[in-house]
Structure formats: structure tokens, C-alpha cells
Design an enzyme around this catalytic site. Structure first.
Site, PDB file in Angstrom:
ATOM      1  N   LYS A  30       0.832  -1.202   0.000  1.00 55.29           N
ATOM      2  CA  LYS A  30       0.000   0.000   0.000  1.00 55.29           C
ATOM      3  C   LYS A  30       0.873   1.262   0.000  1.00 55.29           C
ATOM      4  O   LYS A  30       0.604   2.221  -0.719  1.00 55.29           O
ATOM      5  CB  LYS A  30      -0.946  -0.019   1.207  1.00 55.29           C
ATOM      6  CG  LYS A  30      -2.048  -1.068   1.079  1.00 55.29           C
ATOM      7  CD  LYS A  30      -2.829  -1.314   2.372  1.00 55.29           C
ATOM      8  CE  LYS A  30      -3.829  -2.466   2.162  1.00 55.29           C
ATOM      9  NZ  LYS A  30      -4.566  -2.821   3.408  1.00 55.29           N
ATOM     10  N   GLN A  73      -5.117  -1.587   9.749  1.00 54.31           N
ATOM     11  CA  GLN A  73      -4.917  -2.881   9.081  1.00 54.31           C
ATOM     12  C   GLN A  73      -5.525  -3.988   9.947  1.00 54.31           C
ATOM     13  O   GLN A  73      -5.192  -4.139  11.106  1.00 54.31           O
ATOM     14  CB  GLN A  73      -3.414  -3.119   8.871  1.00 54.31           C
ATOM     15  CG  GLN A  73      -3.085  -4.371   8.092  1.00 54.31           C
ATOM     16  CD  GLN A  73      -3.536  -4.300   6.627  1.00 54.31           C
ATOM     17  OE1 GLN A  73      -3.330  -3.295   5.958  1.00 54.31           O
ATOM     18  NE2 GLN A  73      -4.162  -5.356   6.161  1.00 54.31           N
ATOM     19  N   ASP A  82     -11.161   2.636   3.904  1.00 53.39           N
ATOM     20  CA  ASP A  82     -11.494   1.206   3.789  1.00 53.39           C
ATOM     21  C   ASP A  82     -13.000   0.986   3.655  1.00 53.39           C
ATOM     22  O   ASP A  82     -13.439  -0.094   3.250  1.00 53.39           O
ATOM     23  CB  ASP A  82     -11.009   0.452   5.038  1.00 53.39           C
ATOM     24  CG  ASP A  82      -9.764  -0.386   4.769  1.00 53.39           C
ATOM     25  OD1 ASP A  82      -9.439  -0.601   3.586  1.00 53.39           O
ATOM     26  OD2 ASP A  82      -9.124  -0.821   5.738  1.00 53.39           O
TER      27      ASP A  82
END
Lengths: 308, 308
Positions: free
Chosen positions: B61, B105, B128
């Protein structure tokens, strides 16, 4: 003479009786809470304008409230009410500790943004389950207020003892207050808080080609139809013994009498000869919706949902 | 000698090339914004503990961020970080105007409630798309941050020119971050803000009986599979010419070499002879996920979503 003549007719699921069963459970619990010194739960319904169908729905909801021991109040606002006036009304109800459930009867007039109104209702008082936070909770399998119609359909299926686990279900219609939440309830994981159905689930809708619809309905153990199209579901496109739940409410002209009558989206006369279970219209899903609203209001009163 | 020999092989959808296309678009836009005097967008990634897979994902990422001109920062917290410490970290990032996107995460350690963490990220920084408000917005067809993997799958379908309107789609897997949002994107109404697919959509999952799965996959124009089961999708259960999108990432032991290799949920070798389009693993959906994250971060920076 030697052929087997099948005369089996579908078992008709009696929505009125099931709705009464639920309302009686709600009533019993409220009676006990009140006997123990509690106040009655309280639902406030807000209507903007004078839509006659909305007025009928509200009357039915009020009646169910009275039956179960829920205090109810309606606030009728004129059609020209501004959005900010309506939002102010909702905000006052949010802050009123005597109000457990708030329901803004939809549709609202065109000059008011429906989504804004739904989101204005405090999530813990949102007995319709239309606030975006409750939609998100629901779609994440978290306990929440599930919109009354899809919740009522699932309750019908459960109380009739119809198995959903590992079965094939088809939902016709993808509206955000019926079709979509039904697909969610039917397919999702039963081990989480929404007690979902674990069925393989197909969502058909207006852009499902007419020749494709039967491909899915014929494989389905359960068909739920919410499209507003009379006789969309005919006997030739269902599986023998399937469960057929009809959410449609259509006013059509009876060709014989010339009068207006209420029909669903299913060709009841023919389908009921082939299905295993079927719901009638009227007297099927309709009463269940109202019963589930009283259940949601009781949940709001008991503060059963943890919104932290 | 007179039989027609079909040697057509599927077109392989190159996820690396498509992801680069997207990242180049993001980069171009950021270059222009910066040239016009703007600052660089900024993504902060938080990781609790030392999961090696998570570390690899974060590295990928970060690399994509660097490529596109997004400033990125990682906050590595020890595995024993308490929930309230993590929530405090998120809150600080929510209140930091230099941070556009926040990504925690997953998975978080067991002593931390994942749902609470997802909801703590401010909706307008939630790249997200896991905050319950964004889930609710998405499921209501409102513009929002769509989780990167399903968004990447739809982008692959669109950019390859594969039609979804009125087609049959099957999603295998019902996870809340891949299967469910994919089913939503495939079936919902394309005229609303999520630009959904208008496909008739079936959700299959762990409780779909093995003999039923082919019933659905054989009718499907598009199959998207996200189950973690290698070779779940074999050539005999798909329709000739179908589009097969493989979201699976499984590490298995290569029987010939004895080494570990990465495979998806599709029997690529055989299915690629029959399908119309197919994505490889690796090099298919994986790179798209990372590219869509940069796109979401740019959206957050530009404050494109109206959360009122």
C-alpha cells in the site's frame, strides 16, 4: 384412470393469526412490565401532508399499538412544512425521554429529502430501521431495528417451520426497505445477531430478463416477491412444494364485478395448487409488518440494542 | 475429422496493467493538484502487532502511495496495545487536519473489538469503507468509500468492457468486506451513486450444497469467487464464455517442486480454456485492491463525499 391425481393444495400461511400471536407476546410482556411499575412504551408517528394511504397505514399502526399496550401519538404536519421544520420536530422527539420509538411515515413531500429525514431519527428510537447507522448495522449482521416488512417475512417463515438453511431462495425486487434487506436476511450467517437464514439467495429485479426469471424461481425452495406486478409469479415458473411469500399490494379492477380489489404479485389461484406454502393478499405479509413494528417499539423501550 | 475443434482460450484480465492505469490516473490528478499549489494527500496506516501478512500488505500500500504522490505514514503499535489506546490513536488522527485517509490494518488482536475500531475511524477519512455509516451509505446506494477489493473487481469488469446490465452474476462467498459488497455492487441500481451493475445476482456460500453450486455457476455470465477454497470453480461448472473473477489467495504446496505457491479459488489451467475472461492469481484482483485504495484516498483528500 391409472394416473395419480395430485390435488394437494398449498398450506395458506395466515398472516392475521401469526400477527396476533406476535402482538399477544408483545402485549403480555408490556403487561408484565407495567404491572412491575414501568410506564407504557410510547411510539410517535409523524406524517407530513395528507396522503390517504399513509393515513390508513398510520391508523393500522395505532390500532396495533393500542392492542399491545403501546401508547401512541401522531403528529400531523401540513404538506408545506419545510425540511428544517420537520428536522426540528424529529430532534425534539429525539430529546424527549417519554418517546421510545419515532416513525416518520414515508413518502415525504418532494421538497423534503427522505434520506436526511431518515438519518435525523436517533438510531435508538429508529423503529423503522431506516437511519443509515441501522442500515449499516443490519448489513454487518449486528443487532438492530430490522425494517418491519422484511422482519415480518422472516418471522412468518420461522414460525411456520420452513427451513431456510442451505435452501435456495429467490427475492424478486431490490427496494431498500424490502427486497435488499430480505436478501440480506435470507443469505447471511445465522450465527450472528440478525439470526439470518443461510440460504443461497438470488436477487431478481426489473432488469432480470423475463426469460431468465423462471430459471431462478424454478430452482427456488422459497420465493419472496415484492415488485408491484400482479401475477408476476405464475404456477408454471415455481417448483412443486415451494414456499411463496407475496409482499405485493396492488389495487386492480375486478373484471367480473367492476370493483377495485387488492391483489399481490402472485397468481394466487393457480400457484396455491402447486406451492407448499403460500401467503394470501390481503391477510398475509401486511398484518405482519404492523406486528413487527410493535415488536421493534418494545425493543426500543427496553433499550435492548447496544449502540456503543 | 468433421468436428469443430474449439481452441479459444479466455482473455486474461491483467490486474497489474489495469491497476497501473488507475494509479497513473490518480498520480496525474495529484500532480495537477500539487502543481496548482495544493499539498499532497496523506494516508496513515495503523497496525497493531506484528502479523507478517499485514506487514506485506502495508508495504504494498505504501509503495502505491509513493507511486501516486500520496504521502503515507505507518503507525506500528505493539500487540499488547489496549483497545482504548488504539481508539485514542485513531481519535488523534481523526482530529489531525493533515491526515486525509486512515486505515487500520485488520485483523486486530483478539482483545480488541474490530467493529469498535472500524466505527472509530471518522467516516470522511474511512478509506477502507468499514465504518458502519459507510456500510449503511453503500448499501443504500449512496456515494461513499467502497471497500477496495469489491471496488477493484467492479473496476476490472468495467474497464474490460464486460456488460453487467441484465446479466446473471454469481458471487461465491459472503464476507462483509468482499462477498456482501460485491453482491450489492452487482445487483443494485446503476442509476444511483454507487454505479452498480443491474445484474441478477446470486450469493452462494459455505452452506450452499455442493450439488447446488453448479446450478448457479452454469447459468452465470459472471462468477466472482472469494472463498479461500482452491479449485472450487472448475471448468465443468461454468458456462462457455463466462467472465471468471478470482479473489482467492491461497498458499499451497506445489506437488511438483515442493515449494509454496499462490493460487486462487479457480482451477485456472482448465477454466481458462472455457471462460471468456479470467483473472489470474497472482496479478489479478490483488493489485486492483491496492490501486483502489489510492483512489479512495484521493477522494478523501478532495472531500468528494457529502456526509451531511
Amino acid at each position: 384412470m391409472f394416473s395419480v391425481c395430485r390435488l394437494a393444495a398449498a398450506k395458506i400461511i395466515d398472516g392475521v393469526a401469526l400477527a396476533k400471536e406476535i402482538k399477544d407476546e408483545v402485549k403480555l410482556e408490556i403487561d408484565q412490565l407495567v404491572a412491575a411499575g414501568g410506564r407504557h412504551p410510547m411510539l410517535t408517528v409523524v406524517l407530513v401532508g395528507e396522503d390517504p394511504a399513509s393515513q390508513t397505514y398510520i391508523k393500522n399502526k395505532m390500532k396495533a399499538c393500542t392492542y399491545t399496550g403501546i401508547e401512541s401519538r401522531s403528529i400531523f404536519l401540513p404538506a408545506e412544512t419545510t425540511e428544517s421544520e420537520l428536522l426540528k420536530t424529529i430532534d425534539d422527539l429525539n430529546n424527549d425521554d417519554s418517546v421510545d420509538g419515532i416513525l416518520v411515515q414515508l413518502p415525504v413531500p418532494d421538497h423534503i429529502t427522505e434520506r436526511k429525514v431518515c438519518n435525523a431519527v436517533a438510531p435508538h428510537k429508529d423503529v423503522d430501521g431506516f437511519n443509515v447507522i441501522n442500515v449499516g448495522r443490519f448489513c454487518s449482521d449486528q443487532m438492530t431495528f430490522i425494517p418491519a416488512t422484511p422482519a415480518g417475512v422472516m418471522e412468518m417463515i420461522r414460525r411456520t417451520g420452513i427451513e431456510t438453511f442451505g435452501k435456495n431462495a429467490v427475492v424478486c425486487g431490490r427496494s431498500k426497505n424490502v427486497g435488499m434487506p430480505l436478501a440480506m436476511l435470507l443469505h447471511a450467517d445465522g450465527k450472528y445477531e440478525t439470526n439470518a437464514g443461510d440460504a443461497t439467495t438470488t436477487i431478481c429485479h426489473r432488469y432480470t430478463p423475463p426469460e431468465q426469471l423462471p430459471v431462478f424461481t424454478k430452482t427456488a425452495d422459497i420465493v419472496v416477491v415484492a415488485t408491484g406486478i400482479p401475477k408476476l409469479i405464475t404456477a408454471d415458473i415455481i417448483k412443486e412444494g415451494a414456499t411463496i411469500i407475496d409482499v405485493g399490494i396492488n389495487r386492480i379492477k375486478d373484471e367480473k364485478t367492476g370493483k377495485t380489489k387488492l391483489v399481490g404479485d402472485v397468481d394466487f389461484e393457480e400457484v396455491s395448487k402447486k406451492a407448499g406454502y403460500i401467503t394470501p393478499v390481503p391477510g398475509g405479509v401486511g398484518p405482519m409488518t404492523v406486528a413487527m413494528l410493535t415488536k421493534n417499539t418494545l425493543m426500543a423501550y427496553k433499550k435492548e440494542i447496544n449502540f456503543d
